[in-house]
Design a protein around this motif. Structure first.
Motif, PDB file in Angstrom:
ATOM      1  N   PRO A  91      -4.945   7.124  20.914  1.00 29.17           N
ATOM      2  CA  PRO A  91      -3.762   6.445  20.270  1.00 29.17           C
ATOM      3  C   PRO A  91      -4.368   6.115  18.935  1.00 29.17           C
ATOM      4  O   PRO A  91      -5.494   5.226  18.737  1.00 29.17           O
ATOM      5  N   VAL A  92      -3.710   6.298  17.792  1.00 30.29           N
ATOM      6  CA  VAL A  92      -3.752   5.660  16.238  1.00 30.29           C
ATOM      7  C   VAL A  92      -2.457   4.978  16.141  1.00 30.29           C
ATOM      8  O   VAL A  92      -1.463   5.403  15.726  1.00 30.29           O
ATOM      9  N   VAL A  93      -2.725   3.597  16.162  1.00 33.05           N
ATOM     10  CA  VAL A  93      -1.518   2.806  16.144  1.00 33.05           C
ATOM     11  C   VAL A  93      -1.310   2.383  14.505  1.00 33.05           C
ATOM     12  O   VAL A  93      -2.176   1.804  13.879  1.00 33.05           O
ATOM     13  N   VAL A  94      -0.449   2.650  13.672  1.00 29.69           N
ATOM     14  CA  VAL A  94      -0.077   2.366  12.475  1.00 29.69           C
ATOM     15  C   VAL A  94       0.886   1.151  12.402  1.00 29.69           C
ATOM     16  O   VAL A  94       2.127   1.413  12.854  1.00 29.69           O
ATOM     17  N   SER A  95       0.650   0.194  11.747  1.00 28.07           N
ATOM     18  CA  SER A  95       1.360  -0.958  11.527  1.00 28.07           C
ATOM     19  C   SER A  95       1.338  -1.460  10.224  1.00 28.07           C
ATOM     20  O   SER A  95       0.462  -1.155   9.311  1.00 28.07           O
ATOM     21  N   ASP A  96       2.467  -2.280   9.961  1.00 26.11           N
ATOM     22  CA  ASP A  96       2.598  -3.022   8.713  1.00 26.11           C
ATOM     23  C   ASP A  96       2.449  -4.591   8.930  1.00 26.11           C
ATOM     24  O   ASP A  96       2.938  -5.034   9.739  1.00 26.11           O
ATOM     25  N   PRO A  97       2.018  -5.292   8.027  1.00 29.17           N
ATOM     26  CA  PRO A  97       1.648  -6.759   8.207  1.00 29.17           C
ATOM     27  C   PRO A  97       3.141  -7.488   8.359  1.00 29.17           C
ATOM     28  O   PRO A  97       3.143  -8.395   9.097  1.00 29.17           O
ATOM     29  N   LEU A  98       4.091  -7.023   7.768  1.00 26.25           N
ATOM     30  CA  LEU A  98       5.323  -7.717   8.006  1.00 26.25           C
ATOM     31  C   LEU A  98       5.977  -7.374   9.304  1.00 26.25           C
ATOM     32  O   LEU A  98       6.810  -8.024   9.882  1.00 26.25           O
ATOM     33  N   GLU A  99       5.429  -6.618  10.288  1.00 28.68           N
ATOM     34  CA  GLU A  99       5.815  -6.185  11.570  1.00 28.68           C
ATOM     35  C   GLU A  99       5.303  -7.270  12.585  1.00 28.68           C
ATOM     36  O   GLU A  99       5.868  -7.299  13.708  1.00 28.68           O
TER      37      GLU A  99
ATOM     38  N   GLY B 151       0.821  -1.149  -0.055  1.00 30.16           N
ATOM     39  CA  GLY B 151       0.126  -0.075  -0.043  1.00 30.16           C
ATOM     40  C   GLY B 151       1.015   1.190   0.002  1.00 30.16           C
ATOM     41  O   GLY B 151       0.863   1.875  -1.246  1.00 30.16           O
ATOM     42  N   GLY B 152       1.363   1.499   1.007  1.00 25.41           N
ATOM     43  CA  GLY B 152       2.443   2.580   1.237  1.00 25.41           C
ATOM     44  C   GLY B 152       2.995   2.770   2.564  1.00 25.41           C
ATOM     45  O   GLY B 152       2.818   1.718   3.509  1.00 25.41           O
ATOM     46  N   ALA B 153       3.821   3.616   2.713  1.00 28.92           N
ATOM     47  CA  ALA B 153       4.641   3.817   3.931  1.00 28.92           C
ATOM     48  C   ALA B 153       3.591   4.114   5.086  1.00 28.92           C
ATOM     49  O   ALA B 153       2.761   4.840   4.856  1.00 28.92           O
ATOM     50  N   LYS B 154       4.459   3.858   6.217  1.00 29.17           N
ATOM     51  CA  LYS B 154       3.347   3.895   7.419  1.00 29.17           C
ATOM     52  C   LYS B 154       3.163   5.637   7.576  1.00 29.17           C
ATOM     53  O   LYS B 154       2.130   5.939   8.056  1.00 29.17           O
ATOM     54  N   ARG B 155       4.161   6.396   7.073  1.00 33.71           N
ATOM     55  CA  ARG B 155       3.859   7.798   7.367  1.00 33.71           C
ATOM     56  C   ARG B 155       2.931   8.403   6.458  1.00 33.71           C
ATOM     57  O   ARG B 155       2.150   9.512   6.738  1.00 33.71           O
ATOM     58  N   GLU B 156       2.768   7.826   5.244  1.00 34.50           N
ATOM     59  CA  GLU B 156       1.741   8.325   4.253  1.00 34.50           C
ATOM     60  C   GLU B 156       0.581   7.970   4.916  1.00 34.50           C
ATOM     61  O   GLU B 156      -0.486   8.687   4.727  1.00 34.50           O
ATOM     62  N   VAL B 157       0.292   6.860   5.323  1.00 36.83           N
ATOM     63  CA  VAL B 157      -0.866   6.217   5.868  1.00 36.83           C
ATOM     64  C   VAL B 157      -1.311   7.307   7.184  1.00 36.83           C
ATOM     65  O   VAL B 157      -2.574   7.777   7.511  1.00 36.83           O
TER      66      VAL B 157
END
Length: 295
Positions: free
Chosen positions: A204-212, A95-101
């Protein structure tokens, strides 16, 4: 002069998030987040059953009959966006980097806020304060906030959530709404979060990526910590892969237990899923809870 690619990104986010704010979030935003207090509105004659504590004795004496004071909630709010700008935010496998999300989520919240004439402020932090933008109203200001999140080059790659929360305590004298947007991979922030939650409405808004959460089964891989630069090798098919997943699961459970203990409602956003769904779900659940509490 804004670079063309950055301008296109900002414009795309503006269109998407302003529509989301107008169609799905605007109505619930007002019921979810309260104003800063109650303001005097008017007086009216006392009716049997009214609370006697609301009687305005000065007016009653002049009018020779009982009058009570009516109050309305002040809708004037301030929303502060605390954005984690550490290097881990540049990661994104889908999708995109966590910062863009994070920028998209922040934009949707900010457009919802200005729809109700609220002020929006920005605190960007790593293990130091990178940028503070005082709260203001208006679309031009929100577009600046989005631009800063997308284009700012932080001085430090590391994270210290307590740093951003500490500044919030210094600049926010009255109760405010504070969205803390981060991957929450840091530690040592719990005490500052507890202090902030006592004074403000913290989300809190937790932004994560599935590979983490789980590594792909690729055999031996080299992983680099984006914040420290440290590189390590792991066997994703063996004990290392299982240990990694277990460690992540424990960290997530501990983080969520911290949020529950502090009475915080949080938003989970992933880079491989539409962030709109998570935002809409949060607003709906919280609006329904507020409606039940008001009955």
């Amino acid at each position: 002069m804004i670079p063309r690619e950055l301008f296109k990104k900002i414009r795309k986010i503006e269109i998407t998030t302003s529509r989301l704010a107008a169609s799905h979030l605007a109505g619930q935003y007002a019921s979810v987040f309260k104003g800063r207090g109650m303001a005097f509105s008017e007086v009216r004659p006392y009716i049997h059953g009214d609370d006697a504590r609301a009687i305005d004795w000065n007016v009653s004496a002049r009018m020779q009959e009982a009058y009570i004071k009516l109050f309305v909630e002040e809708r004037d709010r301030t929303v502060n966006l605390l954005i984690d700008m550490s290097a881990s935010g540049t990661f994104g496998s889908r999708g995109g980097a966590k910062r863009e999300v994070a920028a998209q989520v922040a934009a949707a919240i900010a457009f919802s806020a200005i729809t109700h004439n609220d002020r929006v402020g920005l605190i960007m932090f790593t293990d130091e304060i990178e940028l503070y933008v005082p709260p203001k109203k208006g679309k031009r200001h929100v577009l600046r906030v989005i631009r800063e999140i997308l284009s700012f080059e932080p001085r430090s790659p590391r994270t210290d959530l307590a740093c951003g929360l500490e500044l919030l305590g210094k600049v926010a004298r009255r109760r405010q709404v504070a969205f803390v947007v981060s991957d929450f991979l840091a530690s040592g922030y719990q005490q500052r979060l507890r202090i902030a939650a006592r004074r403000h409405d913290v989300v809190p808004v937790v932004v994560s990526d599935p590979l983490e959460a789980a590594l792909p089964r690729l055999g031996i891989v080299a992983l680099e910590d984006l914040e420290t630069g440290q590189v390590c090798e792991l066997d994703t098919l063996g004990r290392d892969g299982r240990a990694f997943s277990a460690r992540v699961a424990r960290a997530v459970a501990a983080r969520e237990e911290t949020f529950r203990r502090l009475g915080l409602e949080w938003i989970d956003v992933r880079t491989d899923r539409p962030y709109e769904e998570a935002l809409i779900r949060f607003f709906r659940i919280r609006a329904a809870r507020a409606a039940r509490a008001a009955r």
